[in-house]
Design a protein around this motif. Structure first.
Motif, PDB file in Angstrom:
ATOM      1  N   GLY A   1      31.486  49.239  30.285  1.00 29.33           N
ATOM      2  CA  GLY A   1      30.944  48.155  31.263  1.00 29.33           C
ATOM      3  C   GLY A   1      31.901  47.796  32.042  1.00 29.33           C
ATOM      4  O   GLY A   1      31.909  46.634  33.004  1.00 29.33           O
ATOM      5  N   VAL A   2      33.134  48.405  32.148  1.00 32.65           N
ATOM      6  CA  VAL A   2      34.274  48.240  33.260  1.00 32.65           C
ATOM      7  C   VAL A   2      34.245  49.206  34.301  1.00 32.65           C
ATOM      8  O   VAL A   2      34.522  50.678  33.886  1.00 32.65           O
ATOM      9  CB  VAL A   2      35.440  47.979  32.512  1.00 32.65           C
ATOM     10  CG1 VAL A   2      36.782  47.534  33.751  1.00 32.65           C
ATOM     11  CG2 VAL A   2      35.314  46.539  31.698  1.00 32.65           C
ATOM     12  N   TYR A   3      34.151  48.940  35.734  1.00 28.79           N
ATOM     13  CA  TYR A   3      34.100  49.986  36.705  1.00 28.79           C
ATOM     14  C   TYR A   3      35.546  50.143  36.892  1.00 28.79           C
ATOM     15  O   TYR A   3      36.349  49.544  37.954  1.00 28.79           O
ATOM     16  CB  TYR A   3      33.393  49.696  38.112  1.00 28.79           C
ATOM     17  CG  TYR A   3      32.846  50.547  38.812  1.00 28.79           C
ATOM     18  CD1 TYR A   3      33.559  51.421  39.287  1.00 28.79           C
ATOM     19  CD2 TYR A   3      31.381  50.892  38.982  1.00 28.79           C
ATOM     20  CE1 TYR A   3      33.096  52.341  40.334  1.00 28.79           C
ATOM     21  CE2 TYR A   3      30.879  51.811  39.737  1.00 28.79           C
ATOM     22  CZ  TYR A   3      31.732  52.651  40.508  1.00 28.79           C
ATOM     23  OH  TYR A   3      31.306  53.598  41.082  1.00 28.79           O
TER      24      TYR A   3
ATOM     25  N   SER B   1      33.858  45.891  39.420  1.00 26.16           N
ATOM     26  CA  SER B   1      32.684  45.538  38.911  1.00 26.16           C
ATOM     27  C   SER B   1      32.598  45.574  37.394  1.00 26.16           C
ATOM     28  O   SER B   1      33.281  46.574  36.831  1.00 26.16           O
ATOM     29  CB  SER B   1      31.416  46.285  39.390  1.00 26.16           C
ATOM     30  OG  SER B   1      31.210  46.173  40.825  1.00 26.16           O
ATOM     31  N   SER B   2      31.803  44.744  36.741  1.00 25.25           N
ATOM     32  CA  SER B   2      31.738  44.839  35.395  1.00 25.25           C
ATOM     33  C   SER B   2      30.470  44.494  34.664  1.00 25.25           C
ATOM     34  O   SER B   2      29.681  43.565  35.598  1.00 25.25           O
ATOM     35  CB  SER B   2      32.726  44.267  34.417  1.00 25.25           C
ATOM     36  OG  SER B   2      32.870  42.764  34.825  1.00 25.25           O
ATOM     37  N   GLY B   3      30.025  44.772  33.675  1.00 25.56           N
ATOM     38  CA  GLY B   3      28.744  44.079  32.860  1.00 25.56           C
ATOM     39  C   GLY B   3      27.883  45.072  32.488  1.00 25.56           C
ATOM     40  O   GLY B   3      28.234  46.207  32.520  1.00 25.56           O
ATOM     41  N   PRO B   4      26.647  44.635  32.218  1.00 26.68           N
ATOM     42  CA  PRO B   4      25.521  45.409  31.584  1.00 26.68           C
ATOM     43  C   PRO B   4      25.069  46.681  32.470  1.00 26.68           C
ATOM     44  O   PRO B   4      25.031  47.781  32.008  1.00 26.68           O
ATOM     45  CB  PRO B   4      24.586  44.712  31.161  1.00 26.68           C
ATOM     46  CG  PRO B   4      24.647  43.487  31.897  1.00 26.68           C
ATOM     47  CD  PRO B   4      26.340  43.344  31.959  1.00 26.68           C
ATOM     48  N   LYS B   5      25.086  46.477  33.808  1.00 27.42           N
ATOM     49  CA  LYS B   5      24.508  47.353  34.924  1.00 27.42           C
ATOM     50  C   LYS B   5      25.703  48.463  35.034  1.00 27.42           C
ATOM     51  O   LYS B   5      25.234  49.707  34.739  1.00 27.42           O
ATOM     52  CB  LYS B   5      24.266  46.815  36.050  1.00 27.42           C
ATOM     53  CG  LYS B   5      23.073  45.766  36.050  1.00 27.42           C
ATOM     54  CD  LYS B   5      21.786  46.608  36.251  1.00 27.42           C
ATOM     55  CE  LYS B   5      20.561  45.866  36.326  1.00 27.42           C
ATOM     56  NZ  LYS B   5      19.415  46.673  36.273  1.00 27.42           N
ATOM     57  N   VAL B   6      26.906  48.227  34.989  1.00 23.75           N
ATOM     58  CA  VAL B   6      27.998  49.177  34.903  1.00 23.75           C
ATOM     59  C   VAL B   6      27.947  50.187  33.613  1.00 23.75           C
ATOM     60  O   VAL B   6      28.008  51.260  33.552  1.00 23.75           O
ATOM     61  CB  VAL B   6      29.371  48.513  35.009  1.00 23.75           C
ATOM     62  CG1 VAL B   6      30.545  49.618  34.892  1.00 23.75           C
ATOM     63  CG2 VAL B   6      29.494  47.689  36.382  1.00 23.75           C
TER      64      VAL B   6
END
Length: 410
Positions: free
Chosen positions: A363-365, A334-339
Motif C-alpha cells: 500500500g506504499v507507492y 501516495s499510500s492506502g488501499p487504492k495503492v
C-alpha cells in the motif's frame, strides 16, 4: 523522398489480454506480398519491436486531396499452437505509430486453418454510404421503449458487421475503448491536431453511448448494440490498425459524451466528412481539422457545430472494472488501499507479462511501484510517467480483468 511511419504488432490469445510470445510476423507491401521487408518476432509481452516503413507524404492527410494518404502493408502471422493469420492492408501514416493488436485463435478450435483479415479503405478516402439522418435525441417515453437507468460506459459493445437488415453479418463482442479506437482510426486521420482528434472522438463516443443508453437496436429486436455501416452508425473494421495518437486520447477521455441542458440522454452526435457529404448543423470532419488549425479547442469545435448549449459531460459508472479511479493521481508518496489494490493488480498482470517487475504489496507507492508502472505504461503504449492517472488506472483494470478472467467469473 518518401516519408516514414512506424509499426508495432501485439499478439494476444483470443479475446483475452494474455500475450502470445515467440510468434513470427512477416511484413510486406500489399503490391508485393511475397517480398518480405521485415521478419519480426514477438517478445514475452507478445510485442514486436517498432519498425519504420515508408508512407506517402504527410501533406496528403492534412488536406482533402485525391492521393491516398497512407501506405498499405500485409502482416503474415504464425505462432506455434495457433492458427496462422494474414492482415491485409494495414494502414500507415507519415509520422504516426501504428498499433496492430491482434487476437490469435488456438489451433484446432473449429476455425479456419488460415485466415485473412482484409482492411478496407479509410472512410475519408474510400467510398461509403452517407449517414441516414436521425433525430439527435430519441423519444424514450414511447410505449415499449427500454432505456438504461443511467449513463454507463459498457464493458463491451456488440458490433453487427453489416447493415441493419443483413442477417448474414457476424456479430463481434468488442471492448468499449477498443471499439472507439477502431472507429476513430477508420473515420479520421491520426495526423490531425489533437483538438480535432478530441472533438471527433467525443462525438464518436456520444453517438455510441446514445445507442447504448436507448438500447436502440435491442428495442427493435436485434441482438446487437450498433452496426459497422456508415449509413446507420459508424465505420468499424475487424482487425483495423489503430494509432498511438488516437489511442492516447481515447484512454484519457473514454468516459466523456455530449449533453444538452436538463437532458440525461447522450447526444446522437452525427457527423460527415464535409467534402463529399455535407451535413448542416452537424460536425464536419474536415471542417473540424481546419478549426483546430485555427487554434480552436475541442469544446469550441463541438459548440461550433452542435450549438452553444452543448457541453462535454462525463460518467463515473464504468462497467467491468474492479473499482473506480480514486479521483486523484497515485504517485511516489501516495499510500492506502487504492495503492494496495493497484499493486495487487500489477502483480497479477506480471504473471503474464514478466517484463513488469513484481511488487511487495504494502500500500506504499515507492520507487519499485513507480518502476512497475513505467514498464506497464511502456508495454501498453501510454505516456511513461510512472504515475497512475485516470488513463493508467483504467488500463491496469482492463488488462487485469483480461488476464484474470474476472469478467467471466462474475
Amino acid at each position: 523522398m518518401a516519408d516514414f511511419g512506424t509499426l508495432q504488432v501485439s499478439l494476444v490469445e483470443g479475446d483475452t489480454d494474455i500475450p502470445v510470445a515467440g510468434a513470427s510476423v512477416d511484413v510486406s507491401t500489399t503490391g508485393e506480398p511475397d517480398k518480405i521487408l521485415e521478419r519480426l518476432t514477438t517478445d514475452s509481452s507478445g510485442q514486436t519491436e517498432t519498425i519504420s516503413l515508408e508512407t506517402p507524404p504527410l501533406e496528403y492527410s492534412l488536406e482533402p486531396v485525391d492521393e491516398q494518404p497512407y501506405a498499405e502493408y500485409n502482416l503474415r502471422i504464425q505462432a506455434p499452437g495457433y492458427e496462422s493469420l494474414t492482415v491485409s492492408g494495414a494502414q500507415l501514416f507519415s509520422g504516426q505509430l501504428a498499433l496492430q493488436r491482434q487476437g490469435m485463435r488456438r489451433a484446432g478450435q473449429g476455425g479456419l486453418d488460415y485466415e485473412v483479415l482484409a482492411i478496407g479503405p479509410h472512410t475519408l478516402f474510400g467510398e461509403y454510404p452517407p449517414k441516414i439522418a436521425e433525430s439527435e435525441l430519441k423519444d424514450i417515453n414511447a410505449t415499449g421503449e427500454v432505456v438504461l437507468s443511467r449513463i454507463v460506459i459498457p464493458e463491451y459493445v456488440v458490433v453487427h458487421d453489416g447493415a441493419v437488415n443483413d442477417s448474414t453479418a457476424a456479430n463481434y463482442y468488442v471492448l468499449y475503448g477498443d471499439y472507439i479506437k477502431n472507429v476513430a482510426s477508420c473515420e479520421i486521420y491520426a495526423t490531425w491536431p489533437e483538438a480535432a482528434l478530441r472533438a471527433n472522438i467525443i462525438a464518436i463516443m456520444s453517438f455510441t453511448l446514445n445507442r447504448v443508453y436507448t438500447e436502440w437496436y435491442r428495442n427493435k429486436n436485434y441482438d446487437y448494440t450498433i452496426t459497422s455501416s456508415t449509413a446507420y452508425d459508424q465505420k468499424w473494421i475487424a482487425g483495423k490498425t489503430v494509432y498511438e495518437s488516437i489511442s492516447r486520447v481515447v484512454d484519457d477521455i473514454f468516459n466523456s459524451y455530449l449533453s444538452r441542458p436538463d437532458i440525461t440522454q447522450p447526444l446522437l452526435a452525427q457527423y460527415c466528412d464535409g467534402r463529399r457529404v455535407l451535413c448542416p448543423d452537424r460536425l464536419s470532419q474536415w471542417g473540424s481539422k481546419s478549426l483546430a488549425d485555427d487554434g480552436l479547442s475541442a469544446e469550441e469545435i463541438l459548440k461550433y457545430y452542435y450549438g452553444d448549449d452543448i457541453y462535454i459531460n462525463t460518467t463515473e459508472t464504468i462497467s467491468g472494472v474492479p473499482a473506480s479511479w480514486p479521483g486523484y493521481t497515485l504517485e511516489v508518496g501516495s499510500s492506502g488501499p487504492k495503492v494496495r489494490q493497484m499493486q495487487e493488480q500489477l502483480n497479477t498482470i506480471a504473471g503474464d507479462y514478466p517484463a513488469i517487475p513484481l511488487l511487495r504489496v504494502d500500500g506504499v507507492y515507492g520507487s519499485a511501484t513507480e518502476n512497475s508502472v513505467r514498464e506497464f505504461q511502456k508495454i501498453f503504449n501510454m505516456p511513461v510517467t510512472g504515475d497512475v492517472d485516470f488513463a493508467t488506472w483504467y488500463k491496469i483494470s482492463q488488462i487485469y480483468v483480461g488476464v484474470s478472467r474476472i469478467a467471466e467469473l462474475n
